[in-house]
Design a protein around this motif. Structure first.
Motif, PDB file in Angstrom:
ATOM      1  N   ALA A   1      36.360   0.281   2.749  1.00 40.44           N
ATOM      2  CA  ALA A   1      35.325   0.173   1.301  1.00 40.44           C
ATOM      3  C   ALA A   1      35.199   1.013   0.397  1.00 40.44           C
ATOM      4  O   ALA A   1      35.536   1.559  -0.410  1.00 40.44           O
ATOM      5  N   MET A   2      34.740   2.046   1.310  1.00 36.53           N
ATOM      6  CA  MET A   2      34.338   3.711   0.188  1.00 36.53           C
ATOM      7  C   MET A   2      36.172   3.982  -0.442  1.00 36.53           C
ATOM      8  O   MET A   2      35.559   4.486  -0.926  1.00 36.53           O
ATOM      9  N   ALA A   3      37.188   3.957   0.855  1.00 35.31           N
ATOM     10  CA  ALA A   3      38.720   4.430   0.401  1.00 35.31           C
ATOM     11  C   ALA A   3      38.701   3.675  -0.565  1.00 35.31           C
ATOM     12  O   ALA A   3      39.649   4.090  -1.919  1.00 35.31           O
ATOM     13  N   ASP A   4      38.809   2.153  -0.907  1.00 33.37           N
ATOM     14  CA  ASP A   4      39.562   1.198  -2.101  1.00 33.37           C
ATOM     15  C   ASP A   4      38.022   1.681  -3.106  1.00 33.37           C
ATOM     16  O   ASP A   4      39.074   1.728  -3.764  1.00 33.37           O
ATOM     17  N   ALA A   5      37.189   2.110  -2.914  1.00 32.16           N
ATOM     18  CA  ALA A   5      36.926   2.649  -4.275  1.00 32.16           C
ATOM     19  C   ALA A   5      37.190   3.609  -5.175  1.00 32.16           C
ATOM     20  O   ALA A   5      37.601   3.643  -6.249  1.00 32.16           O
ATOM     21  N   ALA A   6      37.308   4.533  -4.133  1.00 30.99           N
ATOM     22  CA  ALA A   6      38.165   5.328  -4.792  1.00 30.99           C
ATOM     23  C   ALA A   6      39.516   5.548  -4.795  1.00 30.99           C
ATOM     24  O   ALA A   6      39.757   5.778  -6.051  1.00 30.99           O
ATOM     25  N   VAL A   7      40.468   4.192  -4.530  1.00 30.39           N
ATOM     26  CA  VAL A   7      41.441   4.199  -4.973  1.00 30.39           C
ATOM     27  C   VAL A   7      41.903   3.589  -6.535  1.00 30.39           C
ATOM     28  O   VAL A   7      42.725   3.614  -7.567  1.00 30.39           O
ATOM     29  N   ALA A   8      40.242   2.496  -6.167  1.00 30.54           N
ATOM     30  CA  ALA A   8      40.440   2.041  -7.809  1.00 30.54           C
ATOM     31  C   ALA A   8      40.074   3.193  -8.979  1.00 30.54           C
ATOM     32  O   ALA A   8      39.444   3.167 -10.199  1.00 30.54           O
ATOM     33  N   GLU A   9      39.064   4.245  -8.308  1.00 28.52           N
ATOM     34  CA  GLU A   9      38.739   5.220  -9.256  1.00 28.52           C
ATOM     35  C   GLU A   9      40.065   6.002  -9.099  1.00 28.52           C
ATOM     36  O   GLU A   9      40.625   7.263 -10.709  1.00 28.52           O
ATOM     37  N   GLY A  10      41.319   5.524  -8.836  1.00 25.74           N
ATOM     38  CA  GLY A  10      42.836   6.589  -9.072  1.00 25.74           C
ATOM     39  C   GLY A  10      42.597   7.677  -8.057  1.00 25.74           C
ATOM     40  O   GLY A  10      43.848   8.264  -7.916  1.00 25.74           O
ATOM     41  N   MET A  11      42.395   7.885  -6.843  1.00 23.82           N
ATOM     42  CA  MET A  11      42.440   8.398  -5.840  1.00 23.82           C
ATOM     43  C   MET A  11      43.645   7.845  -4.946  1.00 23.82           C
ATOM     44  O   MET A  11      43.703   6.455  -4.679  1.00 23.82           O
ATOM     45  N   PRO A  12      44.116   9.031  -4.515  1.00 25.41           N
ATOM     46  CA  PRO A  12      45.675   8.139  -3.332  1.00 25.41           C
ATOM     47  C   PRO A  12      45.011   7.874  -2.310  1.00 25.41           C
ATOM     48  O   PRO A  12      44.445   8.574  -2.128  1.00 25.41           O
ATOM     49  N   ARG A  13      45.746   6.570  -1.556  1.00 28.21           N
ATOM     50  CA  ARG A  13      45.126   6.075  -0.664  1.00 28.21           C
ATOM     51  C   ARG A  13      44.764   6.940   0.330  1.00 28.21           C
ATOM     52  O   ARG A  13      43.744   6.875   1.310  1.00 28.21           O
ATOM     53  N   ALA A  14      45.839   7.635   0.475  1.00 30.99           N
ATOM     54  CA  ALA A  14      45.750   9.097   2.097  1.00 30.99           C
ATOM     55  C   ALA A  14      44.738   9.725   1.842  1.00 30.99           C
ATOM     56  O   ALA A  14      43.555  10.034   3.047  1.00 30.99           O
ATOM     57  N   GLN A  15      44.588  10.345   1.021  1.00 33.72           N
ATOM     58  CA  GLN A  15      43.244  11.000   0.441  1.00 33.72           C
ATOM     59  C   GLN A  15      41.981  10.691   0.703  1.00 33.72           C
ATOM     60  O   GLN A  15      40.929  11.035   0.428  1.00 33.72           O
ATOM     61  N   ALA A  16      42.079   9.544  -0.324  1.00 32.18           N
ATOM     62  CA  ALA A  16      40.831   8.201  -0.342  1.00 32.18           C
ATOM     63  C   ALA A  16      40.130   8.618   1.670  1.00 32.18           C
ATOM     64  O   ALA A  16      38.979   8.267   1.367  1.00 32.18           O
ATOM     65  N   TYR A  17      41.076   8.086   1.899  1.00 36.89           N
ATOM     66  CA  TYR A  17      40.999   7.959   3.638  1.00 36.89           C
ATOM     67  C   TYR A  17      40.247   9.384   4.340  1.00 36.89           C
ATOM     68  O   TYR A  17      39.893   9.500   4.522  1.00 36.89           O
ATOM     69  N   LYS A  18      40.954  10.144   4.236  1.00 35.84           N
ATOM     70  CA  LYS A  18      40.093  11.696   4.365  1.00 35.84           C
ATOM     71  C   LYS A  18      38.885  12.184   3.769  1.00 35.84           C
ATOM     72  O   LYS A  18      38.319  12.135   5.112  1.00 35.84           O
ATOM     73  N   PHE A  19      38.889  11.766   2.905  1.00 34.12           N
ATOM     74  CA  PHE A  19      37.555  11.859   2.428  1.00 34.12           C
ATOM     75  C   PHE A  19      36.113  10.920   2.508  1.00 34.12           C
ATOM     76  O   PHE A  19      35.567  11.461   2.649  1.00 34.12           O
ATOM     77  N   ALA A  20      36.775  10.317   2.525  1.00 35.11           N
ATOM     78  CA  ALA A  20      35.535   9.147   3.403  1.00 35.11           C
ATOM     79  C   ALA A  20      35.475   9.390   4.574  1.00 35.11           C
ATOM     80  O   ALA A  20      33.853   9.383   4.669  1.00 35.11           O
TER      81      ALA A  20
END
Length: 264
Positions: free
Chosen positions: A183-202
């Motif tokens: 869910a955190m990654a989905d929100a980051a993707v909604a803000e424009g972050m690439p998905r693989a990067q979003a998973y790593k950050f989360a």
């Protein structure tokens, strides 16, 4: 043979991998059985252990036997092996809902039993495992079981009445955390972050936060307060989480999990 595994699925593989990687027991001293020929071959190819389709052969040859089949198959497997289990062997279970009393009843004789509840992070040697023995197990034997399970993460000896709480707080909780990370990654993707990067950050944020709880000895509420600056971004996010029932949802889900475990 020192160790036997009846069922060589993911959890058995995690335990076998931890044992071999730490050098506690050599692959030649481990035997595993499974109804799946593909599963047996896979485990033999990865770890070099001996394999067989015969559960009785594992029970006859191993000093310590892990029952790593699903809970619904415990009755069948125990009926199959109980006549070849001696009072010198030790049986370790990983199934929720199967109490020491239930196990003793199904073996129908005094057997050294250790009930455990590991979790899937054992696959990366960051597991949390609860352990509770029956009265037939000596302190030396329990210590040895703990040393085996510490090859896959942290291990705590608990009283059996806490095992359903363990199922909720660590056994099943990786699923809750994975949902949160997704869910955190989905929100980051909604803000424009690439998905693989979003998973790593989360995922790294969750990993680091957990490490802070374990290593600072500070209360989680205190650590939360450290991030929540007055009128800042974090306290606004926390306000929304509280409004949406985040804390209550976790508590209620864990209560449901523990109740299901009790009734298995």
């Amino acid at each position: 043979m020192k160790l036997g595994f009846i069922g060589v699925g993911n959890m058995a593989g995690a335990i076998i991998g931890g044992i071999i990687k730490t050098g506690l027991i050599s692959p030649e001293e481990i035997i595993g059985s499974d109804i799946s020929a593909v599963g047996r071959e896979h485990m033999q190819n990865i770890y070099g252990i001996r394999v067989t389709p015969d559960n009785r052969k594992v029970a006859e040859r191993a000093e310590i036997i892990f029952l790593c089949v699903k809970p619904q198959y415990y009755s069948t497997v125990i009926a199959e092996i109980k006549h070849v289990i001696s009072n010198k062997q030790l049986v370790i279970t990983i199934a929720p809902g199967k109490t020491l009393g239930w196990l003793e009843q199904h073996f129908g004789k005094p057997v050294k039993l250790v009930r455990t509840m590991p979790n899937t992070p054992a696959m990366v040697r960051e597991g949390m495992t609860a352990v509770c023995p029956n009265d037939c197990v000596s302190k030396e034997e329990l210590d040895y079981v703990v040393s085996i399970l510490k090859t896959i993460g942290e291990t705590e000896v608990i009283s059996e009445n806490l095992i359903d709480a363990v199922v909720a707080v660590s056994g099943s909780s990786p699923a809750y955390v994975f949902i949160m990370i997704e869910a955190m990654a989905d929100a980051a993707v909604a803000e424009g972050m690439p998905r693989a990067q979003a998973y790593k950050f989360a995922a790294q944020a969750v990993y680091g936060s957990a490490k802070m709880v374990l290593e600072t000895d500070r209360h989680p509420g205190e650590l939360k307060d450290m991030v929540c600056s007055p009128a800042g971004t974090t306290i606004e996010a926390v306000r929304v989480l509280e409004k949406k029932g985040f804390r209550s949802a976790l508590i209620e889900s864990m209560k449901a999990c523990a109740e299901t475990s009790r009734n298995l």
